[in-house]
Design a protein around this motif. Structure first.
Motif, PDB file in Angstrom:
ATOM      1  N   ARG A  85      28.630  31.722  33.943  1.00 41.50           N
ATOM      2  CA  ARG A  85      27.787  32.921  33.920  1.00 41.50           C
ATOM      3  C   ARG A  85      27.682  33.606  35.299  1.00 41.50           C
ATOM      4  N   PRO A  86      28.808  33.966  35.902  1.00 41.80           N
ATOM      5  CA  PRO A  86      28.740  34.674  37.181  1.00 41.80           C
ATOM      6  C   PRO A  86      28.277  36.121  36.985  1.00 41.80           C
ATOM      7  N   ASP A  87      27.574  36.665  37.976  1.00 41.88           N
ATOM      8  CA  ASP A  87      27.217  38.083  37.957  1.00 41.88           C
ATOM      9  C   ASP A  87      28.411  38.929  38.377  1.00 41.88           C
ATOM     10  N   ILE A  88      29.178  38.413  39.340  1.00 41.37           N
ATOM     11  CA  ILE A  88      30.349  39.115  39.862  1.00 41.37           C
ATOM     12  C   ILE A  88      31.542  38.170  39.783  1.00 41.37           C
ATOM     13  N   LEU A  89      32.616  38.646  39.173  1.00 44.93           N
ATOM     14  CA  LEU A  89      33.814  37.825  39.015  1.00 44.93           C
ATOM     15  C   LEU A  89      34.979  38.511  39.715  1.00 44.93           C
ATOM     16  N   ILE A  90      35.574  37.821  40.692  1.00 43.13           N
ATOM     17  CA  ILE A  90      36.745  38.323  41.403  1.00 43.13           C
ATOM     18  C   ILE A  90      37.985  37.626  40.847  1.00 43.13           C
ATOM     19  N   ILE A  91      38.941  38.426  40.375  1.00 44.45           N
ATOM     20  CA  ILE A  91      40.195  37.889  39.854  1.00 44.45           C
ATOM     21  C   ILE A  91      41.308  38.315  40.797  1.00 44.45           C
ATOM     22  N   GLY A  92      41.973  37.344  41.422  1.00 49.11           N
ATOM     23  CA  GLY A  92      42.989  37.656  42.421  1.00 49.11           C
ATOM     24  C   GLY A  92      44.073  38.568  41.905  1.00 49.11           C
ATOM     25  N   GLU A  93      44.527  38.363  40.668  1.00 50.27           N
ATOM     26  CA  GLU A  93      45.574  39.226  40.114  1.00 50.27           C
ATOM     27  C   GLU A  93      45.601  39.122  38.596  1.00 50.27           C
ATOM     28  N   ILE A  94      45.620  40.270  37.935  1.00 53.72           N
ATOM     29  CA  ILE A  94      45.855  40.300  36.489  1.00 53.72           C
ATOM     30  C   ILE A  94      47.357  40.426  36.290  1.00 53.72           C
ATOM     31  N   ARG A  95      47.970  39.360  35.804  1.00 51.70           N
ATOM     32  CA  ARG A  95      49.433  39.329  35.758  1.00 51.70           C
ATOM     33  C   ARG A  95      50.005  39.117  34.357  1.00 51.70           C
ATOM     34  N   ASP A  96      49.148  38.881  33.352  1.00 53.49           N
ATOM     35  CA  ASP A  96      49.668  38.685  31.995  1.00 53.49           C
ATOM     36  C   ASP A  96      48.651  39.193  30.985  1.00 53.49           C
ATOM     37  N   LYS A  97      49.075  39.249  29.727  1.00 59.47           N
ATOM     38  CA  LYS A  97      48.234  39.833  28.676  1.00 59.47           C
ATOM     39  C   LYS A  97      46.954  39.033  28.447  1.00 59.47           C
ATOM     40  N   GLU A  98      47.052  37.715  28.505  1.00 58.85           N
ATOM     41  CA  GLU A  98      45.879  36.891  28.227  1.00 58.85           C
ATOM     42  C   GLU A  98      44.819  37.079  29.311  1.00 58.85           C
ATOM     43  N   SER A 105      31.168  42.503  28.442  1.00 58.35           N
ATOM     44  CA  SER A 105      29.965  41.687  28.198  1.00 58.35           C
ATOM     45  C   SER A 105      28.953  41.782  29.335  1.00 58.35           C
ATOM     46  N   GLY A 106      29.194  42.677  30.300  1.00 56.51           N
ATOM     47  CA  GLY A 106      28.172  42.937  31.314  1.00 56.51           C
ATOM     48  C   GLY A 106      28.459  42.407  32.695  1.00 56.51           C
ATOM     49  N   HIS A 107      29.572  41.727  32.906  1.00 57.15           N
ATOM     50  CA  HIS A 107      29.924  41.253  34.234  1.00 57.15           C
ATOM     51  C   HIS A 107      30.515  42.389  35.065  1.00 57.15           C
ATOM     52  N   LEU A 108      30.377  42.274  36.378  1.00 61.83           N
ATOM     53  CA  LEU A 108      31.160  43.119  37.281  1.00 61.83           C
ATOM     54  C   LEU A 108      32.447  42.358  37.562  1.00 61.83           C
ATOM     55  N   VAL A 109      33.575  42.940  37.188  1.00 59.09           N
ATOM     56  CA  VAL A 109      34.876  42.309  37.386  1.00 59.09           C
ATOM     57  C   VAL A 109      35.649  43.102  38.433  1.00 59.09           C
ATOM     58  N   LEU A 110      36.037  42.432  39.511  1.00 60.93           N
ATOM     59  CA  LEU A 110      36.858  43.031  40.568  1.00 60.93           C
ATOM     60  C   LEU A 110      38.208  42.337  40.529  1.00 60.93           C
ATOM     61  N   ALA A 111      39.274  43.104  40.372  1.00 57.13           N
ATOM     62  CA  ALA A 111      40.590  42.485  40.196  1.00 57.13           C
ATOM     63  C   ALA A 111      41.680  43.358  40.793  1.00 57.13           C
ATOM     64  N   THR A 112      42.875  42.773  40.946  1.00 55.39           N
ATOM     65  CA  THR A 112      44.039  43.527  41.415  1.00 55.39           C
ATOM     66  C   THR A 112      45.157  43.439  40.384  1.00 55.39           C
ATOM     67  N   VAL A 113      46.029  44.444  40.402  1.00 55.14           N
ATOM     68  CA  VAL A 113      47.264  44.401  39.620  1.00 55.14           C
ATOM     69  C   VAL A 113      48.386  44.917  40.509  1.00 55.14           C
ATOM     70  N   HIS A 114      49.615  44.626  40.111  1.00 56.18           N
ATOM     71  CA  HIS A 114      50.770  45.177  40.817  1.00 56.18           C
ATOM     72  C   HIS A 114      51.028  46.589  40.294  1.00 56.18           C
ATOM     73  N   ALA A 115      50.815  47.575  41.134  1.00 55.59           N
ATOM     74  CA  ALA A 115      51.092  48.972  40.793  1.00 55.59           C
ATOM     75  C   ALA A 115      51.291  49.737  42.086  1.00 55.59           C
ATOM     76  N   LYS A 116      52.018  50.865  41.998  1.00 55.24           N
ATOM     77  CA  LYS A 116      52.370  51.618  43.197  1.00 55.24           C
ATOM     78  C   LYS A 116      51.461  52.804  43.453  1.00 55.24           C
ATOM     79  N   SER A 117      50.474  53.015  42.595  1.00 54.16           N
ATOM     80  CA  SER A 117      49.551  54.121  42.806  1.00 54.16           C
ATOM     81  C   SER A 117      48.325  53.921  41.938  1.00 54.16           C
ATOM     82  N   THR A 118      47.343  54.807  42.134  1.00 55.97           N
ATOM     83  CA  THR A 118      46.125  54.753  41.334  1.00 55.97           C
ATOM     84  C   THR A 118      46.427  54.881  39.844  1.00 55.97           C
TER      85      THR A 118
END
Length: 327
Positions: A200-213, A224-237
């Motif tokens: 039950r974290p309030d803030i969840l940091i995910i180093g990289e979203i790299r697959d569908k799951e 569900s109400g969490h703040l999720v901060l994550a990165t993906v591989h992309a070349k622009s916004t």
């Protein structure tokens, strides 16, 4: 000089220069030691083949790696006091086709407040994060994405549960619950994400979203109400949005879960220090981009315009503008 003193000297020099990685690589009949700085790879020194092997064994011993294994890839870690500060050292070793072993040491420094952000951009990111949902950051390796996520979490995370899932941990923060992917033990992003949500974290940091799951679980966490901060591989916004669609996230899910997307780079300013430029898309602009049947051909939101303003104010030179104007 005994090998422990040689190792101490190398680490001390690396910390003084704020090196991110130390490379110990066989080169002909010697070992070459290189440092990764923000400006690129720099040669530090050469040592004899014998000394190089002793140095590798010294580091492998202290990081609980198998000293007898020289061919298979290995990883290890060591928290060591260097000078007046404790440094988290992460090790990776592998043998080449001639069975000569090489090693890379990642130096993870204690968290400190970064001063390379433009305050208005960072404040905008913090305000957006306060709305919760998911904020995705993209950019090349070494562009400070993890530092941005940690800074946002630090500012919003007082008296809150902050949990990180990374591969591997990039920044050492004692007040965050930090977890790490371990493929050797069969522990991957989806496993840690499922376990994280039970914490039950309030803030969840995910180093990289790299697959569908991983993308699916991250979206559900945001919904569900969490703040999720994550990165993906992309070349622009806007390519970030296309990437999420490619991972199976539908337009309605993106509309309801995504608060903002950003792209960032670190570049040298005229004072010889680093600045971080962040290209941010949110609110109406983000919603329009999500709903469009064809992804925008616009590569960057305000990227070139912001760089031009920095050039006009004399904060960057023409060379830096030309090097970074295309992202």
């Amino acid at each position: 000089m005994e090998i422990a003193k040689i190792a101490e000297s190398i680490l001390l020099s690396a910390c003084e220069k704020k090196v991110s990685d130390i490379f110990i690589v066989p080169y002909s009949n010697t070992y070459q030691l290189n440092f990764r700085l923000m400006s690129g790879i720099s040669k530090f020194k050469e040592i004899s083949l014998e000394t190089g092997k002793e140095l590798l064994n010294f580091f492998k011993f202290h990081s609980e790696m198998d000293i007898a294994e020289h061919r298979r890839p290995q990883v290890g870690s060591w928290i060591k006091k260097v000078g007046k500060q404790e440094i988290f050292l992460r090790f990776s070793s592998i043998g080449n086709f001639t069975d000569q072993e090489s090693m890379v040491i990642r130096l993870i420094y204690p968290r400190h407040e970064n001063n390379y952000f433009y305050s208005d951009q960072l404040e905008e990111m913090v305000k957006l994060a306060a709305l919760r949902g998911m904020i995705i950051t993209s950019g090349p390796t070494g562009s400070g994405k993890t530092s941005t996520m940690y800074e946002i979490a630090r500012r919003l995370g007082k008296e809150k549960m902050v949990m990180t899932i990374e591969d591997p941990v990039e920044i050492w923060h004692p007040s965050f619950l930090q977890t790490q992917v371990n493929s050797a033990a069969g522990i991957f992003y989806p496993d840690l994400l499922k376990a994280a949500l039970r914490h039950r974290p309030d803030i969840l940091i995910i180093g990289e979203i790299r697959d569908k799951e991983t993308a699916r679980i991250a979206v559900n966490a945001a919904l569900s109400g969490h703040l999720v901060l994550a990165t993906v591989h992309a070349k622009s916004t806007f390519q970030t949005i296309a990437r999420l669609k490619g991972l199976g996230i539908s337009k309605p899910e993106l509309e309801n879960s995504l608060t903002a997307v950003s792209y960032q780079r670190l570049f040298p300013n005229r004072q010889g220090k680093l600045s971080c430029l962040i290209d941010i898309a949110s609110q109406e602009e983000l919603a329009i981009s999500i709903l469009e049947s064809k992804d925008r051909q616009i590569q960057f939101n305000q990227w070139e315009k912001n760089l031009m303003n920095l050039r006009k104010r004399g904060e960057i030179d023409e060379r830096t503008f030309s090097a970074f104007k295309n992202g």
